[in-house]
Design an enzyme around this catalytic site. Structure first.
Site, PDB file in Angstrom:
ATOM      1  N   HIS A 219       1.095 -23.593 -26.062  1.00  0.00           N
ATOM      2  CA  HIS A 219      -0.080 -22.643 -26.635  1.00  0.00           C
ATOM      3  C   HIS A 219      -1.134 -22.442 -25.472  1.00  0.00           C
ATOM      4  CE1 HIS A 219      -3.077 -21.398 -29.775  1.00  0.00           C
ATOM      5  NE2 HIS A 219      -3.871 -22.239 -29.085  1.00  0.00           N
ATOM      6  N   GLU A 220      -1.750 -23.495 -24.947  1.00  0.00           N
ATOM      7  CA  GLU A 220      -2.687 -23.240 -23.984  1.00  0.00           C
ATOM      8  C   GLU A 220      -2.142 -22.624 -22.792  1.00  0.00           C
ATOM      9  OE1 GLU A 220      -5.560 -24.141 -24.401  1.00  0.00           O
ATOM     10  OE2 GLU A 220      -4.970 -25.286 -26.149  1.00  0.00           O
TER      11      GLU A 220
ATOM     12  N   HIS B 132      -2.722 -18.879 -23.565  1.00  0.00           N
ATOM     13  CA  HIS B 132      -4.120 -18.194 -23.296  1.00  0.00           C
ATOM     14  C   HIS B 132      -4.061 -17.942 -22.012  1.00  0.00           C
ATOM     15  CE1 HIS B 132      -5.907 -18.968 -27.128  1.00  0.00           C
ATOM     16  NE2 HIS B 132      -5.703 -20.274 -27.161  1.00  0.00           N
TER      17      HIS B 132
ATOM     18  N   ASP C 230      -0.050 -18.869 -29.871  1.00  0.00           N
ATOM     19  CA  ASP C 230       1.047 -19.282 -30.480  1.00  0.00           C
ATOM     20  C   ASP C 230       2.314 -18.775 -30.617  1.00  0.00           C
ATOM     21  OD1 ASP C 230      -0.690 -21.144 -31.721  1.00  0.00           O
ATOM     22  OD2 ASP C 230      -1.031 -20.221 -33.775  1.00  0.00           O
TER      23      ASP C 230
HETATM   24 ZN    ZN Z   1      -5.883 -21.963 -28.563  1.00  0.00          ZN
END
Ligand code: ZN
Length: 414
Positions: A278-279, A282, A359
């Site tokens: 998830h990171e 980003h 996500d």
């Molecule tokens: Zn996040």
């Protein structure tokens, strides 16, 4: 003008309270099907009482701060502080230096007062509320040192920024908005670039993640996602709280992944890898760079407006003060509140959209199911609200709700 300022302060308080009441009204709704397994009756009733105590604390904090602001405005407290800073700098001959010193003293005093007034509530929050619900691991020594360090850091930052901004205003008033913005932009980029090297070590230890199963799994994910992995660090956040998290800090060469030790304790290897995916999502979507660019654009808007407010000098007189940079800037910061709220709504909207994208990135790496389990565990462990009111989410949530995220993630993995 005083009435406009009063109206802004009161409306801000009322809005916060209305949203809090709305949120509480959703408390007794049944738990959504997707998260029934983690919110059993016992945990749900614990969560409801945790939310209730936090709500009462926020009534107290916001009510108290409104009361103090109104008393200070109407009983001349801010005027008194202004006279005091004029008085203690009266020997300074150089007018630019005097303006800088007045501004630094004025805002430092306000910051210090706020910091001292908030001590009792902060002590209560940490050692009574968080303690009762099993989150607190802070010792009184850590708490005291944290307070000292963060207050000193705030005072240092305030002094540096004010010295620069007031200096620019006195020397080149016509270009104040642009030059001040540029100076503040350089300071903010510098601080966020060196955040892990300068700020974090004051509060936490960061150690490189040792070789082993977890590191191997993370490296495998990075290779699979075509992501150039920089450093992975573990932070000793368990010395304050059991709440868990992971984040990316810095950018370019200084970029690093930081895992809270509490995250490693609470999640399995697969779940941690899913959180990191998830990171990485980003980072892949350039969310950090975009957020920084937006932040700088907002600062520019603020400086343009501040420049106008200073030029027309309408503000200081409203509370019976002589026109001065510091009083004008202080009142401007209150007048700017409504716009700042609007910008934060927009910011939260974009941030929620980014969370879905991050996500989806984890999902595209086959980690949807692990991420769902991780999000559920983290949410249940920190007693997050399973049923927030949509208006509360719209105003304050930087992340979609747990159920929204699970639904979005489930669309493809089922
Ligand atoms: Zn996040």
């Amino acid at each position: 003008m005083l009435y406009v300022i009063t109206a802004i302060l009161v409306l801000d308080f009322v809005l916060g309270r209305v949203l809090s009441v709305l949120n509480a009204s959703y408390e007794h709704l049944p738990i959504p099907e997707e998260i029934c397994d983690i919110y059993n009756e016992e945990r749900h009733s614990k969560q409801v009482s945790y939310a209730k105590v936090n709500r009462q604390l926020s009534w107290l904090t916001n009510g108290l701060s409104l009361l103090i602001m109104l008393l200070m405005l109407y009983l001349g407290g801010f005027r008194w502080i202004d006279l005091w800073v004029h008085d203690i700098t009266s020997e300074v001959v150089n007018p630019i230096w005097r303006d800088i010193m007045m501004a630094v003293c004025y805002f430092s005093l306000l910051e210090l007062a706020e910091s001292v007034i908030s001590i009792p509530i902060s002590v209560y929050r940490t050692f009574v509320v968080e303690q009762r619900f099993g989150f607190n691991t802070t010792t009184p020594t850590t708490f005291t040192l944290d307070w000292l360090k963060s207050t000193l850091l705030q005072l240092l930052l305030i002094s540096v920024v004010l010295a620069a901004v007031v200096g620019v205003y006195d020397s080149i008033p016509d270009w104040f908005w642009l030059v001040s913005w540029a100076v503040v932009a350089v300071i903010s980029v510098f601080v966020s670039y060196f955040y892990s090297q300068l700020i974090v070590p004051l509060f936490n230890k960061q150690t490189p993640l040792p070789q082993g199963e977890l590191r191997d799994a993370i490296e495998k994910l990075a290779a699979q996602a075509g992501f150039h992995l920089t450093d992975i660090y573990v932070m000793d956040s368990s010395k304050r709280t059991t709440h868990a998290n992971a984040y990316f800090a810095g950018f370019g060469k200084k970029r690093r992944i930081v895992l809270y030790d509490t995250l490693i304790e609470q999640l399995s290897t697969d779940e941690i890898v899913a959180v990191l995916a998830h990171e990485i999502g980003h980072s892949r979507h350039n969310h950090t760079a975009k957020a920084m660019a937006t932040g700088l654009a907002q600062q520019l808007l603020m400086f343009v407006l501040l420049g106008l407010a200073l030029r027309y000098n309408l503000l200081a007189g409203a509370i019976g003060c002589e026109p001065s940079f510091h009083v004008n800037m202080f009142l401007f910061s209150i007048l700017y509140e409504p716009l700042s709220l609007l910008l934060s709504l927009l910011g939260n909207y974009v941030s929620r959209k980014n969370e879905y994208e991050a996500d989806a990135f984890a999902r595209s790496n086959g980690l949807a199911q692990s991420l769902v389990v991780a999000l559920k565990k983290l949410s249940a462990n920190s007693l997050s609200n399973p049923n927030p009111h949509p208006a509360f989410v719209f105003f304050y949530y930087s992340h979609p709700t747990l159920v929204q995220r699970i639904r979005a993630l489930s669309n493809t993995y089922k």
